[in-house]
Structure formats: structure tokens, C-alpha cells
Design a protein around this motif. Structure first.
Motif, PDB file in Angstrom:
ATOM      1  N   ARG A 145      60.014  -7.132   8.598  1.00  0.00           N
ATOM      2  CA  ARG A 145      59.869  -7.276   7.148  1.00  0.00           C
ATOM      3  C   ARG A 145      61.098  -7.919   6.524  1.00  0.00           C
ATOM      4  O   ARG A 145      60.986  -8.756   5.628  1.00  0.00           O
ATOM      5  CB  ARG A 145      59.633  -5.919   6.500  1.00  0.00           C
ATOM      6  CG  ARG A 145      58.256  -5.359   6.720  1.00  0.00           C
ATOM      7  CD  ARG A 145      58.105  -4.053   5.986  1.00  0.00           C
ATOM      8  NE  ARG A 145      56.807  -3.460   6.200  1.00  0.00           N
ATOM      9  CZ  ARG A 145      56.452  -2.279   5.727  1.00  0.00           C
ATOM     10  NH1 ARG A 145      57.314  -1.563   5.026  1.00  0.00           N
ATOM     11  NH2 ARG A 145      55.250  -1.807   5.950  1.00  0.00           N
ATOM     12  N   VAL A 146      62.269  -7.508   6.975  1.00  0.00           N
ATOM     13  CA  VAL A 146      63.512  -8.063   6.437  1.00  0.00           C
ATOM     14  C   VAL A 146      63.604  -9.551   6.748  1.00  0.00           C
ATOM     15  O   VAL A 146      63.978 -10.362   5.889  1.00  0.00           O
ATOM     16  CB  VAL A 146      64.739  -7.295   6.979  1.00  0.00           C
ATOM     17  CG1 VAL A 146      66.029  -8.028   6.690  1.00  0.00           C
ATOM     18  CG2 VAL A 146      64.782  -5.898   6.392  1.00  0.00           C
ATOM     19  N   GLN A 147      63.257  -9.932   7.970  1.00  0.00           N
ATOM     20  CA  GLN A 147      63.303 -11.350   8.328  1.00  0.00           C
ATOM     21  C   GLN A 147      62.306 -12.149   7.505  1.00  0.00           C
ATOM     22  O   GLN A 147      62.608 -13.253   7.051  1.00  0.00           O
ATOM     23  CB  GLN A 147      63.017 -11.524   9.821  1.00  0.00           C
ATOM     24  CG  GLN A 147      64.159 -11.057  10.700  1.00  0.00           C
ATOM     25  CD  GLN A 147      63.841 -11.177  12.179  1.00  0.00           C
ATOM     26  OE1 GLN A 147      62.767 -11.640  12.559  1.00  0.00           O
ATOM     27  NE2 GLN A 147      64.764 -10.767  13.024  1.00  0.00           N
ATOM     28  N   SER A 148      61.128 -11.601   7.279  1.00  0.00           N
ATOM     29  CA  SER A 148      60.117 -12.264   6.465  1.00  0.00           C
ATOM     30  C   SER A 148      60.609 -12.415   5.026  1.00  0.00           C
ATOM     31  O   SER A 148      60.450 -13.475   4.402  1.00  0.00           O
ATOM     32  CB  SER A 148      58.813 -11.478   6.501  1.00  0.00           C
ATOM     33  OG  SER A 148      57.862 -12.065   5.640  1.00  0.00           O
ATOM     34  N   ALA A 149      61.208 -11.369   4.495  1.00  0.00           N
ATOM     35  CA  ALA A 149      61.737 -11.428   3.127  1.00  0.00           C
ATOM     36  C   ALA A 149      62.867 -12.445   3.029  1.00  0.00           C
ATOM     37  O   ALA A 149      62.972 -13.169   2.031  1.00  0.00           O
ATOM     38  CB  ALA A 149      62.224 -10.048   2.694  1.00  0.00           C
ATOM     39  N   ALA A 150      63.702 -12.525   4.043  1.00  0.00           N
ATOM     40  CA  ALA A 150      64.799 -13.491   4.033  1.00  0.00           C
ATOM     41  C   ALA A 150      64.257 -14.920   4.051  1.00  0.00           C
ATOM     42  O   ALA A 150      64.771 -15.793   3.347  1.00  0.00           O
ATOM     43  CB  ALA A 150      65.724 -13.256   5.232  1.00  0.00           C
ATOM     44  N   GLN A 151      63.207 -15.154   4.837  1.00  0.00           N
ATOM     45  CA  GLN A 151      62.603 -16.483   4.869  1.00  0.00           C
ATOM     46  C   GLN A 151      61.965 -16.823   3.526  1.00  0.00           C
ATOM     47  O   GLN A 151      62.095 -17.950   3.036  1.00  0.00           O
ATOM     48  CB  GLN A 151      61.557 -16.567   5.980  1.00  0.00           C
ATOM     49  CG  GLN A 151      62.147 -16.580   7.370  1.00  0.00           C
ATOM     50  CD  GLN A 151      61.090 -16.517   8.467  1.00  0.00           C
ATOM     51  OE1 GLN A 151      59.914 -16.325   8.189  1.00  0.00           O
ATOM     52  NE2 GLN A 151      61.526 -16.674   9.712  1.00  0.00           N
ATOM     53  N   SER A 152      61.306 -15.855   2.909  1.00  0.00           N
ATOM     54  CA  SER A 152      60.705 -16.080   1.597  1.00  0.00           C
ATOM     55  C   SER A 152      61.779 -16.368   0.556  1.00  0.00           C
ATOM     56  O   SER A 152      61.610 -17.250  -0.293  1.00  0.00           O
ATOM     57  CB  SER A 152      59.890 -14.858   1.165  1.00  0.00           C
ATOM     58  OG  SER A 152      58.806 -14.663   2.027  1.00  0.00           O
ATOM     59  N   ALA A 153      62.869 -15.640   0.621  1.00  0.00           N
ATOM     60  CA  ALA A 153      63.969 -15.864  -0.326  1.00  0.00           C
ATOM     61  C   ALA A 153      64.573 -17.253  -0.125  1.00  0.00           C
ATOM     62  O   ALA A 153      64.894 -17.945  -1.102  1.00  0.00           O
ATOM     63  CB  ALA A 153      65.036 -14.789  -0.152  1.00  0.00           C
ATOM     64  N   GLU A 154      64.718 -17.664   1.107  1.00  0.00           N
ATOM     65  CA  GLU A 154      65.273 -19.000   1.383  1.00  0.00           C
ATOM     66  C   GLU A 154      64.333 -20.078   0.855  1.00  0.00           C
ATOM     67  O   GLU A 154      64.774 -21.064   0.258  1.00  0.00           O
ATOM     68  CB  GLU A 154      65.498 -19.175   2.882  1.00  0.00           C
ATOM     69  CG  GLU A 154      66.100 -20.510   3.269  1.00  0.00           C
ATOM     70  CD  GLU A 154      67.481 -20.722   2.688  1.00  0.00           C
ATOM     71  OE1 GLU A 154      67.815 -21.893   2.396  1.00  0.00           O
ATOM     72  OE2 GLU A 154      68.224 -19.759   2.501  1.00  0.00           O
ATOM     73  N   SER A 155      63.040 -19.897   1.055  1.00  0.00           N
ATOM     74  CA  SER A 155      62.053 -20.850   0.550  1.00  0.00           C
ATOM     75  C   SER A 155      62.088 -20.909  -0.974  1.00  0.00           C
ATOM     76  O   SER A 155      62.045 -21.997  -1.571  1.00  0.00           O
ATOM     77  CB  SER A 155      60.663 -20.462   1.037  1.00  0.00           C
ATOM     78  OG  SER A 155      59.689 -21.316   0.500  1.00  0.00           O
ATOM     79  N   ALA A 156      62.167 -19.758  -1.624  1.00  0.00           N
ATOM     80  CA  ALA A 156      62.242 -19.717  -3.086  1.00  0.00           C
ATOM     81  C   ALA A 156      63.525 -20.376  -3.578  1.00  0.00           C
ATOM     82  O   ALA A 156      63.516 -21.074  -4.602  1.00  0.00           O
ATOM     83  CB  ALA A 156      62.170 -18.266  -3.563  1.00  0.00           C
ATOM     84  N   ASN A 157      64.605 -20.186  -2.869  1.00  0.00           N
ATOM     85  CA  ASN A 157      65.873 -20.802  -3.240  1.00  0.00           C
ATOM     86  C   ASN A 157      65.777 -22.333  -3.168  1.00  0.00           C
ATOM     87  O   ASN A 157      66.243 -23.037  -4.065  1.00  0.00           O
ATOM     88  CB  ASN A 157      66.995 -20.290  -2.336  1.00  0.00           C
ATOM     89  CG  ASN A 157      68.358 -20.762  -2.779  1.00  0.00           C
ATOM     90  OD1 ASN A 157      68.586 -21.020  -3.947  1.00  0.00           O
ATOM     91  ND2 ASN A 157      69.285 -20.870  -1.836  1.00  0.00           N
ATOM     92  N   GLN A 158      65.159 -22.840  -2.120  1.00  0.00           N
ATOM     93  CA  GLN A 158      64.994 -24.286  -1.993  1.00  0.00           C
ATOM     94  C   GLN A 158      64.107 -24.837  -3.107  1.00  0.00           C
ATOM     95  O   GLN A 158      64.399 -25.884  -3.689  1.00  0.00           O
ATOM     96  CB  GLN A 158      64.411 -24.638  -0.627  1.00  0.00           C
ATOM     97  CG  GLN A 158      65.383 -24.422   0.516  1.00  0.00           C
ATOM     98  CD  GLN A 158      64.749 -24.660   1.878  1.00  0.00           C
ATOM     99  OE1 GLN A 158      63.549 -24.928   1.970  1.00  0.00           O
ATOM    100  NE2 GLN A 158      65.545 -24.564   2.936  1.00  0.00           N
ATOM    101  N   SER A 159      63.039 -24.125  -3.434  1.00  0.00           N
ATOM    102  CA  SER A 159      62.159 -24.555  -4.523  1.00  0.00           C
ATOM    103  C   SER A 159      62.902 -24.553  -5.850  1.00  0.00           C
ATOM    104  O   SER A 159      62.731 -25.465  -6.669  1.00  0.00           O
ATOM    105  CB  SER A 159      60.940 -23.646  -4.612  1.00  0.00           C
ATOM    106  OG  SER A 159      60.154 -23.755  -3.453  1.00  0.00           O
ATOM    107  N   ALA A 160      63.714 -23.552  -6.072  1.00  0.00           N
ATOM    108  CA  ALA A 160      64.480 -23.477  -7.312  1.00  0.00           C
ATOM    109  C   ALA A 160      65.485 -24.625  -7.401  1.00  0.00           C
ATOM    110  O   ALA A 160      65.677 -25.216  -8.473  1.00  0.00           O
ATOM    111  CB  ALA A 160      65.198 -22.137  -7.401  1.00  0.00           C
ATOM    112  N   GLN A 161      66.106 -24.970  -6.299  1.00  0.00           N
ATOM    113  CA  GLN A 161      67.051 -26.091  -6.296  1.00  0.00           C
ATOM    114  C   GLN A 161      66.339 -27.401  -6.613  1.00  0.00           C
ATOM    115  O   GLN A 161      66.851 -28.230  -7.379  1.00  0.00           O
ATOM    116  CB  GLN A 161      67.774 -26.185  -4.952  1.00  0.00           C
ATOM    117  CG  GLN A 161      68.800 -25.083  -4.741  1.00  0.00           C
ATOM    118  CD  GLN A 161      69.446 -25.150  -3.368  1.00  0.00           C
ATOM    119  OE1 GLN A 161      69.034 -25.921  -2.505  1.00  0.00           O
ATOM    120  NE2 GLN A 161      70.465 -24.339  -3.161  1.00  0.00           N
ATOM    121  N   GLN A 162      65.154 -27.594  -6.043  1.00  0.00           N
ATOM    122  CA  GLN A 162      64.393 -28.810  -6.336  1.00  0.00           C
ATOM    123  C   GLN A 162      63.987 -28.851  -7.806  1.00  0.00           C
ATOM    124  O   GLN A 162      64.058 -29.898  -8.452  1.00  0.00           O
ATOM    125  CB  GLN A 162      63.149 -28.879  -5.442  1.00  0.00           C
ATOM    126  CG  GLN A 162      63.463 -29.133  -3.979  1.00  0.00           C
ATOM    127  CD  GLN A 162      62.229 -29.022  -3.093  1.00  0.00           C
ATOM    128  OE1 GLN A 162      61.160 -28.636  -3.546  1.00  0.00           O
ATOM    129  NE2 GLN A 162      62.390 -29.358  -1.814  1.00  0.00           N
TER     130      GLN A 162
END
Length: 89
Positions: free
Chosen positions: A47-64
Motif C-alpha cells: 500500500r505504501v509503495q502504491s501511495a508513493a507512486q500515486s503521489a509521484e504521478s500527482a506531483n508530475q501532473s501538478a508540475q505540468q
């Protein structure tokens, strides 16, 4: 009734064997509990790894999105700074 030296040694050996057996059997009962705990830890890790991947994806979307906003802001500033056109009519 007095115990002989041989009987005393036998009683001590038997006592040590009983204590060791009880101690080892108590450890054996914890194996199932440890397996359950390890399973739950593995699930949490997933779950933690999945949440970390989701957070990284959201971070990239926010940067774009921020980059697009910056581009739009510069365009709006250009339009605001351009001389006004006079209406026809």
C-alpha cells in the motif's frame, strides 16, 4: 527420604528438559502469529509503495499544470500590455 547423588542429577536433568520443552513449545505457538504479522506488514508495504507512486504521478501532473499556467500567464500579460484597439462604429 534422602535423594542420592544419582537421583539428584536425574531430577535436575529432567527439570532442565521440562523447562526447555515448555520454552520451545511456547516459541512454536508464536510462528503463526509472526506469519500473520509478516503478511500484514507485506500488505502495508504494498500500500505504501502504491501511495508513493500515486503521489509521484500527482506531483508530475501538478508540475505540468504549473508550466501551462506560467505559459498562460505570460500570454495574458502580453495581451494586457498590448495597446487597446479602438472600436469601429
Amino acid at each position: 527420604m534422602f535423594l542420592t547423588k544419582q537421583q539428584l542429577t536425574m531430577v535436575r536433568t529432567l527439570g532442565v528438559a521440562v523447562v526447555a520443552t515448555v520454552g520451545l513449545s511456547a516459541c512454536a505457538t508464536y510462528d503463526d502469529e509472526f506469519a500473520g504479522i509478516n503478511s500484514r506488514l507485506d500488505q502495508l508495504d504494498t500500500r505504501v509503495q502504491s501511495a508513493a507512486q500515486s503521489a509521484e504521478s500527482a506531483n508530475q501532473s501538478a508540475q505540468q499544470a504549473n508550466q501551462r499556467l506560467d505559459q498562460m500567464e505570460s500570454r495574458v500579460q502580453q495581451l494586457e500590455g498590448a495597446p487597446r484597439r479602438t472600436p469601429r462604429g
